[in-house]
Design an enzyme around this catalytic site. Structure first.
Site, PDB file in Angstrom:
ATOM      1  N   LYS A 123       0.830  -1.201   0.000  1.00  0.00           N
ATOM      2  CA  LYS A 123       0.000   0.000   0.000  1.00  0.00           C
ATOM      3  C   LYS A 123       0.875   1.265   0.000  1.00  0.00           C
ATOM      4  CE  LYS A 123      -3.395  -0.390   3.053  1.00  0.00           C
ATOM      5  NZ  LYS A 123      -3.893   0.053   4.363  1.00  0.00           N
ATOM      6  N   LYS A 206       4.813   7.452  13.714  1.00  0.00           N
ATOM      7  CA  LYS A 206       6.078   6.745  13.596  1.00  0.00           C
ATOM      8  C   LYS A 206       7.173   7.626  13.003  1.00  0.00           C
ATOM      9  CE  LYS A 206       8.020   2.478  11.929  1.00  0.00           C
ATOM     10  NZ  LYS A 206       7.982   1.449  10.931  1.00  0.00           N
ATOM     11  N   LYS A 209      11.891   8.280   7.615  1.00  0.00           N
ATOM     12  CA  LYS A 209      12.555   9.151   6.669  1.00  0.00           C
ATOM     13  C   LYS A 209      11.513   9.797   5.744  1.00  0.00           C
ATOM     14  CE  LYS A 209      16.127   9.027   3.216  1.00  0.00           C
ATOM     15  NZ  LYS A 209      16.231   8.412   1.927  1.00  0.00           N
TER      16      LYS A 209
END
Ligand code: TRP
Length: 344
Positions: A123, A206, A209
């Site tokens: 996803k 969370k 990067k």
């Protein structure tokens, strides 16, 4: 062989070299590794998973190449010690690929598609219609990574648990079809929720990067300062004298995770809640706490950055050691399947 050596458990884990490692990686897995390495109770193998990184970056190998040494430097800087741990590169162990070929036959495509980690990653990457076969099958290649070294324990982040579960199913299946060959490995995740999933500096679920909310292990003091100063706190705590919220306030969350002076943190929380403690004061304290953690990392990194040939040697030697073990395992595996035709 002496008893101490034979009773050590084997630990294996690794990272895809797709970016620099950050504080989320550190509390989620890296710290655990260093502690386990230093306990002397384990034989640690730390793998840079470059082949796995290519499963969703096939057209961008430069990214993997560039980050391979970054990740090696991150490992060395946090205290993974090549005298105690085998640090190696996945693609230097072709035995892993042959193991994967045999394991591929024991797993169905629908089982892979049902794997929650894979589903989520498909996803995220927009792969729904066009999943690279190698990406779908990476949990199978990860089983080879783990099983090639007779691994007992796999320290990983929480999101990897379904992948380790896949390895365990492969062990079960292989052993029942071809006879008892592989040990059953166990995953190990950190005990505290905030360590398992460190939020980003923006308060997002969370640190990552891609969300641009990470503090990197290699950040400079200036970057640390700027990032902490921009951290999400309590949006309603406007004036110093206002009562403030501690829950969901990232500065306090990070102090809970990284601070060692628990009494001082408790006192600051009470003060903040009662009003009269400004964000800047708390942030300055967090900067100090993070600097205490990161300064020794920076010093070690600097040493290795000035000795890059030493880093290369560590990777080459580690890979040679790892290959010798994987080659023994592959031999046993081939015998179990019945594809060792000649006794030569
Ligand atoms: N899948 C892991 C990650 O994305 C990296 C990895 C590859 C790994 N092989 C492994 C982790 C074997 C543990 C064991 O972070």
């Amino acid at each position: 062989m002496n008893k101490e050596v034979t009773t050590k458990q084997t630990l294996l884990t690794g990272d895809r070299p797709t970016g620099k490692l950050h504080l989320g990686h550190y509390v989620g897995s890296l710290k655990n590794r260093v502690d386990m390495q230093n306990s002397g109770l384990y034989n640690p193998y730390i793998m840079i998973a470059d082949m796995q990184a290519l499963t969703d970056n096939a057209k961008n190998p430069e990214k993997i190449q560039k980050n391979l040494r970054e990740v090696a430097l991150d490992y060395l800087s946090i205290g993974i010690d090549p005298a105690k741990s085998v640090i190696f590169i996945q693609s230097r162990i072709p035995e892993l690929c042959e193991m994967t070929m045999y394991f591929l036959n024991l797993v169905t495509v629908s089982r892979l598609q049902r794997n929650p980690t894979i589903k989520e990653e498909i996803k995220q990457r927009g792969f729904e219609k066009n999943i690279p076969a190698g990406f779908l099958a990476y949990p199978i290649s990860q089983a080879s990574d783990i099983l090639a070294f007779n691994t007992d324990i796999v320290p990983v982040g929480e999101d990897q648990l379904p992948v380790i579960e896949q390895t365990r199913e492969i062990v079960q299946s292989f052993n029942s079809v071809y006879g008892n060959t592989f040990k059953m490995p166990e995953a190990k995740v950190p005990t505290l929720k905030m360590q398992r999933r460190l939020p980003g500096i923006d308060g997002d679920a969370k640190m990552s990067k891609s969300a641009n909310n990470a503090i990197y292990l290699s950040d400079t003091p200036e970057e640390i300062k700027a990032k902490v100063m921009s951290m999400y706190t309590d949006p309603n705590h406007i004036h110093v004298e206002d009562k403030g919220q501690v829950d969901g306030n990232m500065v306090f969350t990070y102090l809970d995770v990284f601070g060692s002076d628990k009494a001082k943190i408790k006192e600051m929380k009470e003060h903040y809640k009662a009003g009269g403690l400004g964000d800047v004061t708390v942030k300055k304290y967090l900067i100090q706490v993070l600097e205490e953690l990161l300064t020794p990392f920076r010093e070690r990194r600097k040493y290795y950055e000035q000795h890059l040939d030493l880093v290369d040697n560590i990777l080459i030697e580690g890979s040679n050691k790892a290959q010798a073990v994987a080659s023994e395992t592959l031999k046993r595996m081939r015998k179990a399947i019945g594809v060792e035709y000649f006794d030569i």
